[in-house]
Design an enzyme around this catalytic site. Sequence first.
Site, mmCIF file in Angstrom:
data_model
loop_
_atom_site.group_PDB
_atom_site.id
_atom_site.type_symbol
_atom_site.label_atom_id
_atom_site.label_comp_id
_atom_site.label_asym_id
_atom_site.label_seq_id
_atom_site.Cartn_x
_atom_site.Cartn_y
_atom_site.Cartn_z
ATOM 1 N N ASP A 191 -6.860 0.885 0.925
ATOM 2 C CA ASP A 191 -6.995 0.953 2.381
ATOM 3 C C ASP A 191 -8.422 0.568 2.737
ATOM 4 O O ASP A 191 -9.201 0.127 1.882
ATOM 5 C CB ASP A 191 -6.611 2.349 2.908
ATOM 6 C CG ASP A 191 -7.651 3.406 2.527
ATOM 7 O OD1 ASP A 191 -8.598 3.098 1.768
ATOM 8 O OD2 ASP A 191 -7.524 4.540 3.013
ATOM 9 N N LYS A 231 0.836 -1.213 0.000
ATOM 10 C CA LYS A 231 0.000 0.000 0.000
ATOM 11 C C LYS A 231 0.865 1.256 0.000
ATOM 12 O O LYS A 231 0.643 2.164 -0.803
ATOM 13 C CB LYS A 231 -0.925 -0.013 1.230
ATOM 14 C CG LYS A 231 -1.975 1.072 1.190
ATOM 15 C CD LYS A 231 -2.884 1.012 2.388
ATOM 16 C CE LYS A 231 -2.179 1.566 3.597
ATOM 17 N NZ LYS A 231 -3.058 1.796 4.743
#
Length: 154
Positions: free
Chosen positions: A82, A64
Amino acid sequence: VADTPAKMLALGEEGIIPYIASIGLFRTKAKNLVAAARILVEQYGGEVPLEREALQGLPGVGRKTASVVLNELGVEPAIAVDTHVFRVAHRLGLARGKTPDQVEHELMAAIPDPWRTRAHHWLILHGRYVCLARRPRCGDCAVADLCPSKAGSA
Ligand code: SF4
């Protein structure tokens, strides 16, 4: 106060903590920052490598974070998944995957090239301010007419 890895390393954990103490897991993050800075100084000449594999090899940097860095710097379009992106993608029917990696893959396939860089922000902001986790504000939602999960729909 630390705009290079060398300066971050010099600050050390205790020097970094006052600047990040308001965020979650700040001790772990301070530790990772110092460890990452050390690797950057010792192995990369003090520069941040802009390749996914090298980035993800740094302490505290997962897929991420690497996606955010690469996307924001225009190196490669990437959608960092997320909790907001994950939820909104499912509600809108853009993805059905059970893991962030699967959802990222589906979003990359669903979102046309020109919009990929910004889609990440749109999905996050939509999740943060409109499509809230517990009580989505469907009455204020600009894409309610396209959404299979709209409050009141079957
Ligand atoms: S209509 Fe409701 S559930 Fe669908 S995206 Fe908008 S806020 Fe989220």
